[in-house]
Design a protein around this motif. Structure first.
Motif, PDB file in Angstrom:
ATOM      1  N   MET A  71       0.830  -1.198   0.000  1.00  0.00           N
ATOM      2  CA  MET A  71       0.000   0.000   0.000  1.00  0.00           C
ATOM      3  C   MET A  71       0.872   1.258   0.000  1.00  0.00           C
ATOM      4  O   MET A  71       0.633   2.189  -0.782  1.00  0.00           O
ATOM      5  N   VAL A  72       1.894   1.281   0.821  1.00  0.00           N
ATOM      6  CA  VAL A  72       2.781   2.443   0.890  1.00  0.00           C
ATOM      7  C   VAL A  72       3.516   2.635  -0.441  1.00  0.00           C
ATOM      8  O   VAL A  72       3.651   3.764  -0.931  1.00  0.00           O
ATOM      9  N   LEU A  73       3.982   1.551  -1.044  1.00  0.00           N
ATOM     10  CA  LEU A  73       4.662   1.641  -2.337  1.00  0.00           C
ATOM     11  C   LEU A  73       3.757   2.264  -3.396  1.00  0.00           C
ATOM     12  O   LEU A  73       4.172   3.167  -4.125  1.00  0.00           O
ATOM     13  N   VAL A  74       2.523   1.819  -3.449  1.00  0.00           N
ATOM     14  CA  VAL A  74       1.583   2.371  -4.430  1.00  0.00           C
ATOM     15  C   VAL A  74       1.274   3.827  -4.104  1.00  0.00           C
ATOM     16  O   VAL A  74       1.178   4.669  -5.000  1.00  0.00           O
ATOM     17  N   MET A  75       1.159   4.165  -2.840  1.00  0.00           N
ATOM     18  CA  MET A  75       0.909   5.554  -2.457  1.00  0.00           C
ATOM     19  C   MET A  75       2.063   6.467  -2.857  1.00  0.00           C
ATOM     20  O   MET A  75       1.864   7.580  -3.330  1.00  0.00           O
ATOM     21  N   LEU A  76       3.285   5.996  -2.679  1.00  0.00           N
ATOM     22  CA  LEU A  76       4.452   6.809  -3.033  1.00  0.00           C
ATOM     23  C   LEU A  76       4.634   6.959  -4.536  1.00  0.00           C
ATOM     24  O   LEU A  76       5.354   7.849  -4.986  1.00  0.00           O
ATOM     25  N   ALA A  77       3.980   6.102  -5.309  1.00  0.00           N
ATOM     26  CA  ALA A  77       4.120   6.162  -6.759  1.00  0.00           C
ATOM     27  C   ALA A  77       3.669   7.502  -7.340  1.00  0.00           C
ATOM     28  O   ALA A  77       4.147   7.909  -8.395  1.00  0.00           O
ATOM     29  N   GLY A  78       2.804   8.195  -6.664  1.00  0.00           N
ATOM     30  CA  GLY A  78       2.336   9.492  -7.148  1.00  0.00           C
ATOM     31  C   GLY A  78       3.316  10.621  -6.944  1.00  0.00           C
ATOM     32  O   GLY A  78       3.036  11.765  -7.317  1.00  0.00           O
ATOM     33  N   THR A  79       4.487  10.339  -6.378  1.00  0.00           N
ATOM     34  CA  THR A  79       5.467  11.394  -6.119  1.00  0.00           C
ATOM     35  C   THR A  79       6.660  11.346  -7.069  1.00  0.00           C
ATOM     36  O   THR A  79       7.486  12.257  -7.043  1.00  0.00           O
ATOM     37  N   ILE A  80       6.755  10.300  -7.880  1.00  0.00           N
ATOM     38  CA  ILE A  80       7.887  10.137  -8.793  1.00  0.00           C
ATOM     39  C   ILE A  80       7.357  10.138 -10.221  1.00  0.00           C
ATOM     40  O   ILE A  80       6.474   9.337 -10.542  1.00  0.00           O
ATOM     41  N   PRO A  81       7.865  11.030 -11.083  1.00  0.00           N
ATOM     42  CA  PRO A  81       7.353  11.079 -12.456  1.00  0.00           C
ATOM     43  C   PRO A  81       7.410   9.710 -13.138  1.00  0.00           C
ATOM     44  O   PRO A  81       8.399   8.984 -13.013  1.00  0.00           O
ATOM     45  N   PHE A  82       6.361   9.378 -13.835  1.00  0.00           N
ATOM     46  CA  PHE A  82       6.167   8.138 -14.591  1.00  0.00           C
ATOM     47  C   PHE A  82       5.916   6.922 -13.702  1.00  0.00           C
ATOM     48  O   PHE A  82       5.456   5.897 -14.198  1.00  0.00           O
ATOM     49  N   PHE A  83       6.196   6.990 -12.415  1.00  0.00           N
ATOM     50  CA  PHE A  83       6.061   5.828 -11.543  1.00  0.00           C
ATOM     51  C   PHE A  83       4.594   5.472 -11.283  1.00  0.00           C
ATOM     52  O   PHE A  83       4.262   4.306 -11.098  1.00  0.00           O
ATOM     53  N   SER A  84       3.712   6.468 -11.294  1.00  0.00           N
ATOM     54  CA  SER A  84       2.301   6.158 -11.060  1.00  0.00           C
ATOM     55  C   SER A  84       1.728   5.311 -12.197  1.00  0.00           C
ATOM     56  O   SER A  84       0.838   4.492 -11.975  1.00  0.00           O
ATOM     57  N   PHE A  85       2.259   5.479 -13.407  1.00  0.00           N
ATOM     58  CA  PHE A  85       1.801   4.662 -14.531  1.00  0.00           C
ATOM     59  C   PHE A  85       2.240   3.208 -14.346  1.00  0.00           C
ATOM     60  O   PHE A  85       1.477   2.280 -14.608  1.00  0.00           O
ATOM     61  N   TRP A  86       3.467   3.016 -13.889  1.00  0.00           N
ATOM     62  CA  TRP A  86       3.968   1.665 -13.615  1.00  0.00           C
ATOM     63  C   TRP A  86       3.145   1.022 -12.498  1.00  0.00           C
ATOM     64  O   TRP A  86       2.749  -0.144 -12.606  1.00  0.00           O
ATOM     65  N   ALA A  87       2.910   1.781 -11.436  1.00  0.00           N
ATOM     66  CA  ALA A  87       2.164   1.239 -10.302  1.00  0.00           C
ATOM     67  C   ALA A  87       0.737   0.884 -10.709  1.00  0.00           C
ATOM     68  O   ALA A  87       0.219  -0.170 -10.318  1.00  0.00           O
ATOM     69  N   GLU A  88       0.108   1.722 -11.508  1.00  0.00           N
ATOM     70  CA  GLU A  88      -1.253   1.437 -11.966  1.00  0.00           C
ATOM     71  C   GLU A  88      -1.279   0.136 -12.752  1.00  0.00           C
ATOM     72  O   GLU A  88      -2.170  -0.692 -12.591  1.00  0.00           O
ATOM     73  N   ARG A  89      -0.292  -0.072 -13.588  1.00  0.00           N
ATOM     74  CA  ARG A  89      -0.222  -1.302 -14.391  1.00  0.00           C
ATOM     75  C   ARG A  89       0.035  -2.506 -13.497  1.00  0.00           C
ATOM     76  O   ARG A  89      -0.556  -3.565 -13.679  1.00  0.00           O
ATOM     77  N   GLN A  90       0.923  -2.372 -12.521  1.00  0.00           N
ATOM     78  CA  GLN A  90       1.190  -3.467 -11.588  1.00  0.00           C
ATOM     79  C   GLN A  90      -0.079  -3.852 -10.822  1.00  0.00           C
ATOM     80  O   GLN A  90      -0.394  -5.032 -10.688  1.00  0.00           O
ATOM     81  N   VAL A  91      -0.760  -2.841 -10.321  1.00  0.00           N
ATOM     82  CA  VAL A  91      -1.986  -3.095  -9.563  1.00  0.00           C
ATOM     83  C   VAL A  91      -3.006  -3.799 -10.440  1.00  0.00           C
ATOM     84  O   VAL A  91      -3.594  -4.813 -10.055  1.00  0.00           O
TER      85      VAL A  91
END
Length: 107
Positions: A71-91
């Motif tokens: 949960m924390v990893l996915v939450m932090l994904a919104g703070t690093i450019p492009f990482f939220s896209f990776w996290a969304e795909r992983q989820v």
């Protein structure tokens, strides 16, 4: 659970796009072009929507019973450019129960 996944996916993309605009357009304009207009407009918007992202990520994580670290990893994904896209795909592809995933992917 499908609704929670859909809400999460939408906000992850919005937060990701705003962060990229902020970092790749706003910051260079502010520091190289001495124009803080984009940062002044996008920065607070990204911050407010990031709070929504945190709430929706928490909601999704409780529904699918993720471990705290995930949960924390996915939450932090919104703070690093492009990482939220990776996290969304992983989820979407790997961390959701398969039976619940099909309608969200095809709809």
């Amino acid at each position: 659970m499908q609704g929670a996944l859909t809400r999460y996916r939408i906000i992850a993309w919005i937060v990701g796009v705003l962060l990229i605009v902020l970092v790749l357009v706003g910051m260079p304009l502010k520091y190289l072009g001495d124009n803080a207009t984009v940062v002044a407009a996008i920065g607070p918007l990204h911050g407010a929507l990031y709070m929504v992202y945190l709430l929706l990520t928490f909601d999704l994580s409780r529904r699918v019973r993720w471990q705290f670290g995930r949960m924390v990893l996915v939450m932090l994904a919104g703070t690093i450019p492009f990482f939220s896209f990776w996290a969304e795909r992983q989820v979407t592809r790997h961390w959701m129960p398969n039976a619940e995933l099909e309608p969200a992917l095809n709809g």
